[in-house]
Design an enzyme around this catalytic site. Structure first.
Site, short mmCIF file in Angstrom:
data_model
loop_
_atom_site.label_atom_id
_atom_site.label_comp_id
_atom_site.label_asym_id
_atom_site.label_seq_id
_atom_site.Cartn_x
_atom_site.Cartn_y
_atom_site.Cartn_z
N ASP A 75 1.50 -3.75 -13.63
CA ASP A 75 2.51 -4.66 -14.16
C ASP A 75 2.95 -5.70 -13.13
O ASP A 75 3.35 -6.81 -13.47
CB ASP A 75 3.74 -3.87 -14.65
CG ASP A 75 3.44 -3.07 -15.92
OD1 ASP A 75 2.36 -3.28 -16.52
OD2 ASP A 75 4.28 -2.23 -16.31
N HIS B 217 -0.25 5.69 1.69
CA HIS B 217 0.01 6.12 3.07
C HIS B 217 0.82 5.12 3.89
O HIS B 217 0.79 5.18 5.12
CB HIS B 217 -1.31 6.36 3.80
CG HIS B 217 -1.98 7.66 3.43
ND1 HIS B 217 -1.39 8.90 3.60
CD2 HIS B 217 -3.19 7.91 2.88
CE1 HIS B 217 -2.21 9.84 3.20
NE2 HIS B 217 -3.31 9.27 2.75
N GLU C 7 -12.56 12.49 -2.33
CA GLU C 7 -11.93 12.88 -1.06
C GLU C 7 -11.91 14.39 -0.87
O GLU C 7 -11.17 14.89 -0.02
CB GLU C 7 -10.50 12.36 -1.02
CG GLU C 7 -10.37 10.86 -1.23
CD GLU C 7 -9.05 10.30 -0.79
OE1 GLU C 7 -8.93 9.91 0.38
OE2 GLU C 7 -8.12 10.26 -1.62
N ASP D 59 -9.93 12.19 4.36
CA ASP D 59 -9.59 13.35 3.52
C ASP D 59 -10.82 14.20 3.23
O ASP D 59 -10.74 15.43 3.20
CB ASP D 59 -8.94 12.89 2.21
CG ASP D 59 -7.45 12.68 2.38
OD1 ASP D 59 -6.80 13.53 3.01
OD2 ASP D 59 -6.93 11.65 1.90
N ARG E 202 -4.30 0.73 -3.78
CA ARG E 202 -4.56 2.17 -3.73
C ARG E 202 -3.20 2.79 -4.08
O ARG E 202 -2.25 2.72 -3.30
CB ARG E 202 -5.04 2.60 -2.35
CG ARG E 202 -5.61 4.04 -2.37
CD ARG E 202 -4.72 5.08 -1.81
NE ARG E 202 -4.54 4.91 -0.40
CZ ARG E 202 -5.32 5.42 0.57
NH1 ARG E 202 -6.35 6.16 0.27
NH2 ARG E 202 -5.02 5.23 1.83
C1 3PY Z 1 -9.36 8.66 3.64
O1 3PY Z 1 -10.20 8.49 4.53
O2 3PY Z 1 -8.96 9.78 3.28
C2 3PY Z 1 -8.80 7.52 2.96
O3 3PY Z 1 -8.00 7.69 2.08
C3 3PY Z 1 -9.22 6.16 3.42
O4 3PY Z 1 -8.70 5.18 2.63
MG MG Z 2 -7.44 9.65 1.71
#
Ligand code: 3PY
Ligand code: MG
Length: 259
Positions: A85, A46, A149, A175, A71
């Site tokens: 890598d 993000h 999520e 999410d 992430r």
């Molecule tokens: C979310 O809250 O969806 C996230 O990805 C937080 O890292």
């Molecule tokens: Mg998320």
């Protein structure tokens, strides 16, 4: 390759405290590593942070004690391989909904025969100087955490945790709230019930439960620990900076407005 204390802690369900980087400047990595976080995840999903910037962020953490994690942009073999890598010691994989998707994430992070990660000379093995040592240790030392999520992921959490090589799961509350049709209501009853479901599944599976405490109010952090989360991400660089700036400014504005 040195021992990865974050993976060791995940496997023992011991607490580690991390944070999140969305600003692609190595000074941010230096500042946060100096603060003493156990791990720092660079957000490739993000933030718009791209691979060469990740390497610089890892350089900022190097020697300061924080384990570099990413992430990753998506659950994709190339996205995962690229981050490892460059020197990430673990990946947090977003939007993993079921066991098949969890197996795909693990396979991308592990060398054959356990997975499909490609061998190469790069930053993680000192540009090939430590090829053999890294190749021998990487599968054992690389952490794989998958993100819960969606409602489907909560329903499938036992099967996800049963996938060999999944070291823990990590709830993305925003999410998840969106998946339940209540975006942003991250502590609404269905979300708290989902958290409990995930925590119970982790306890049964002997694997770690993680949570991103995006708004780092002390009560929210304390609650996450009390609930049983052990892999805890404290907010993010952009939020810590924004909150500190607003809070200091409000204090000074208030002081200057006194008669
Ligand atoms: C979310 O809250 O969806 C996230 O990805 C937080 O890292
Ligand atoms: Mg998320």
């Amino acid at each position: 390759m040195s021992t990865n204390p974050v993976r060791a802690a995940l496997l023992r369900r011991q607490p580690t405290i991390g944070t999140w980087i969305q600003i692609p400047h190595p000074s941010v990595a230096e500042l946060l590593a100096q603060a003493g976080f156990d791990w720092i995840a660079v957000d490739g999903e993000h933030s718009g942070i791209v691979a060469p910037q990740m390497a610089d962020l890892f350089r900022g953490m190097y020697g300061r004690g924080s384990v570099p994690l990413v992430r990753v942009r998506e659950n994709d073999t190339l996205a995962i391989r690229e981050c490892l890598d460059l020197g990430a010691q673990g990946v947090i994989v977003p939007l993993v909904n079921n066991a098949a998707e969890a197996r795909r994430a693990v396979a991308a992070a592990k060398y054959p025969p356990a997975g499909v990660r490609g061998f190469c000379f790069s930053r993680m093995n000192n540009y090939g100087v430590d090829f053999a040592a890294y190749a021998a240790a990487a599968n054992e030392q690389t952490a794989v955490v998958v993100m819960i999520e969606s409602r489907e992921a909560v329903e499938q959490v036992d099967a996800i945790l049963a996938v060999e090589g999944v070291d823990g799961v990590f709830i993305g509350p925003y999410d998840l709230s969106g998946s339940y049709g209540i975006p942003g209501q991250t502590t609404a009853p269905p979300l708290m019930a989902a958290r409990q479901r995930v925590l119970a599944a982790c306890a049964a599976a002997g694997k770690s439960a993680g949570l991103h405490v995006v708004d780092p109010r002390p009560e929210a952090l304390q609650e996450a620990v009390a609930e049983g989360f052990t892999f805890i991400a404290v907010s993010a660089d952009i939020i810590l900076l924004s909150q500190a700036a607003r809070s200091c400014l409000a204090t000074v504005r208030q002081a200057t407005q006194r008669p």
